[in-house]
Design a protein around this motif. Sequence first.
Motif, PDB file in Angstrom:
ATOM      1  N   ALA A  19      47.356  39.524  46.449  1.00  0.00           N
ATOM      2  CA  ALA A  19      47.803  41.029  45.473  1.00  0.00           C
ATOM      3  C   ALA A  19      49.182  40.888  44.700  1.00  0.00           C
ATOM      4  CB  ALA A  19      48.018  42.240  46.498  1.00  0.00           C
ATOM      5  N   ASP A  20      49.847  39.820  45.060  1.00  0.00           N
ATOM      6  CA  ASP A  20      50.787  38.800  44.308  1.00  0.00           C
ATOM      7  C   ASP A  20      50.571  38.477  42.690  1.00  0.00           C
ATOM      8  OD1 ASP A  20      53.315  40.337  45.950  1.00  0.00           O
ATOM      9  OD2 ASP A  20      53.235  38.667  46.349  1.00  0.00           O
ATOM     10  N   ALA A  21      49.348  37.523  43.557  1.00  0.00           N
ATOM     11  CA  ALA A  21      49.010  36.537  41.540  1.00  0.00           C
ATOM     12  C   ALA A  21      47.289  38.074  41.210  1.00  0.00           C
ATOM     13  CB  ALA A  21      48.363  35.582  42.841  1.00  0.00           C
ATOM     14  N   GLN A  22      46.858  38.028  42.266  1.00  0.00           N
ATOM     15  CA  GLN A  22      45.845  38.998  40.694  1.00  0.00           C
ATOM     16  C   GLN A  22      46.566  39.860  40.924  1.00  0.00           C
ATOM     17  OE1 GLN A  22      42.885  37.634  39.994  1.00  0.00           O
ATOM     18  NE2 GLN A  22      43.144  35.592  40.029  1.00  0.00           N
ATOM     19  N   SER A  23      45.531  40.610  39.527  1.00  0.00           N
ATOM     20  CA  SER A  23      45.278  42.344  39.179  1.00  0.00           C
ATOM     21  C   SER A  23      44.171  42.480  39.421  1.00  0.00           C
ATOM     22  CB  SER A  23      45.259  41.844  37.656  1.00  0.00           C
ATOM     23  OG  SER A  23      44.682  42.345  37.372  1.00  0.00           O
ATOM     24  N   LEU A  24      43.506  43.519  39.988  1.00  0.00           N
ATOM     25  CA  LEU A  24      41.965  43.888  39.955  1.00  0.00           C
ATOM     26  C   LEU A  24      41.236  43.955  38.882  1.00  0.00           C
ATOM     27  CD1 LEU A  24      42.797  47.583  41.981  1.00  0.00           C
ATOM     28  CD2 LEU A  24      41.868  45.356  42.926  1.00  0.00           C
ATOM     29  N   ARG A  25      42.087  44.071  37.618  1.00  0.00           N
ATOM     30  CA  ARG A  25      41.214  44.272  36.296  1.00  0.00           C
ATOM     31  C   ARG A  25      41.021  43.113  35.464  1.00  0.00           C
ATOM     32  NH1 ARG A  25      44.855  46.838  31.935  1.00  0.00           N
ATOM     33  NH2 ARG A  25      43.605  45.767  30.380  1.00  0.00           N
ATOM     34  N   GLU A  26      42.051  41.555  36.178  1.00  0.00           N
ATOM     35  CA  GLU A  26      41.598  40.525  35.380  1.00  0.00           C
ATOM     36  C   GLU A  26      40.181  39.999  36.621  1.00  0.00           C
ATOM     37  OE1 GLU A  26      45.244  38.519  36.349  1.00  0.00           O
ATOM     38  OE2 GLU A  26      46.019  39.667  34.245  1.00  0.00           O
ATOM     39  N   ALA A  27      40.944  39.938  38.643  1.00  0.00           N
ATOM     40  CA  ALA A  27      39.718  39.584  39.011  1.00  0.00           C
ATOM     41  C   ALA A  27      38.271  40.426  38.792  1.00  0.00           C
ATOM     42  CB  ALA A  27      40.217  40.367  40.264  1.00  0.00           C
ATOM     43  N   PHE A  28      38.037  41.432  38.651  1.00  0.00           N
ATOM     44  CA  PHE A  28      36.957  41.611  38.451  1.00  0.00           C
ATOM     45  C   PHE A  28      36.476  42.382  36.658  1.00  0.00           C
ATOM     46  CE2 PHE A  28      37.996  43.899  42.175  1.00  0.00           C
ATOM     47  CZ  PHE A  28      36.792  43.407  42.955  1.00  0.00           C
ATOM     48  N   GLN A  29      36.858  41.347  35.576  1.00  0.00           N
ATOM     49  CA  GLN A  29      36.576  41.576  34.979  1.00  0.00           C
ATOM     50  C   GLN A  29      35.388  40.700  34.135  1.00  0.00           C
ATOM     51  OE1 GLN A  29      36.841  38.549  31.710  1.00  0.00           O
ATOM     52  NE2 GLN A  29      36.154  40.488  30.431  1.00  0.00           N
ATOM     53  N   PRO A  30      34.721  39.647  35.187  1.00  0.00           N
ATOM     54  CA  PRO A  30      33.851  39.223  34.771  1.00  0.00           C
ATOM     55  C   PRO A  30      32.878  40.506  35.035  1.00  0.00           C
ATOM     56  CG  PRO A  30      34.614  37.733  36.359  1.00  0.00           C
ATOM     57  CD  PRO A  30      35.469  38.882  36.165  1.00  0.00           C
TER      58      PRO A  30
END
Length: 358
Positions: free
Chosen positions: A16-27
């Motif tokens: 949760a610290d390292a990742q943001s939803l927007r980046e994680a689901f960007q693809p």
Amino acid sequence: MRALFLLTWLLMASLADAQSLREAFQPFFRVGAAVPSTEGLPEDETALLTRHFVSVTPENLMKPEALQPREGTFRFEAADAFLDRAKQLGLEVHGHTLVWHAQCPEWFFRDGASPASRELVLERMRKHITTVAGRYRGRIARWDVVNEAISDGPEFLRPSKWFEATGEDFLVEAFKSAHAADPQARLFYNDYQIESGAKRGKTLRLLRLLSDRGAPVHGVGIQGHWSIDEVPFDDIERAIIAFHAEGLRVAVTELDIDVVPRRVAGADISVRDRATEDPYAKGCPDEVLQRQAEQYARLFTLFRKHADKLDLVTFWGLHDGRSWLNGWPRQRTNYPLLWDRELKPKPALDAVLRAALE
Ligand code: XIL
């Protein structure tokens, strides 16, 4: 064993610290949230919003009662401010909603003491859409053009005032007016429980009717107000496939997973639950939050599988303290979203992030 456990825990805690939803689901697809305002949002919530989300939906302030409370009196201050701030923050805006039976003033349907004629109702609707969608032309990525026109009862369309005055014509005309006012915006039909049962078939019927009559519809919004242990995974999958097969894009526009039992199904805002229980007033049991996390993960795994058909997944609120499910269908302390009332990540956030990385 202990070391392995610790490692897994550390990995999960750090996701949760390292990742943001927007980046994680960007693809895969865009991730959004509904908020009551953008310029009035406290700093910590704004930080959460911009870190994790690409799209933002105004929860109430673009509804007809907010924009045109009296005939010819448009109130654009709040919506203008919402859009300006969203732009500053680099967020795209999902417009909600041009035509709906709820949160819509009576004057649309009255002519003095009598009900307004079909022509008058259509003329007012066109003027509302032309003025609103025209003002924001080029600034709204998607519009929920018509919200909740399908009936929960045995009939096809909801016997709303729009329907009573115009039959199915208001739907056709609404899409035509919206397209003329803002040709760039992608136009959606939006509704709840359209993934399941008779409502899925009625949605397909409506989409075909709109297409036959030349209405420019680009997508379908499945609202996604689901309840824990009752998420209709198979229906959701079938619906995404079926709507996409009509040549349309699909969005999940109002996602939440209610954890407090209620007697009312669906998401009809006029229906109230008479019960008074508030079982999680002092906190939500861990076991419930874990189950919610698992179900969120399953949902996002499913969304990922159909990423080629999905444009957007929007949560209806930013954190548990801001969810409409604390007040509908009765006053309850609810926990439907990915962050708690202190803006701390819940197990559901990790679960959803993991679904993106798997
Ligand atoms: C809700 C808002 O979240 C509340 O603040 C308001 O009081 C009632 O409406 N389906 C929709 C949304 O399409 O517009 C509703 O939003 C929730 C159900």
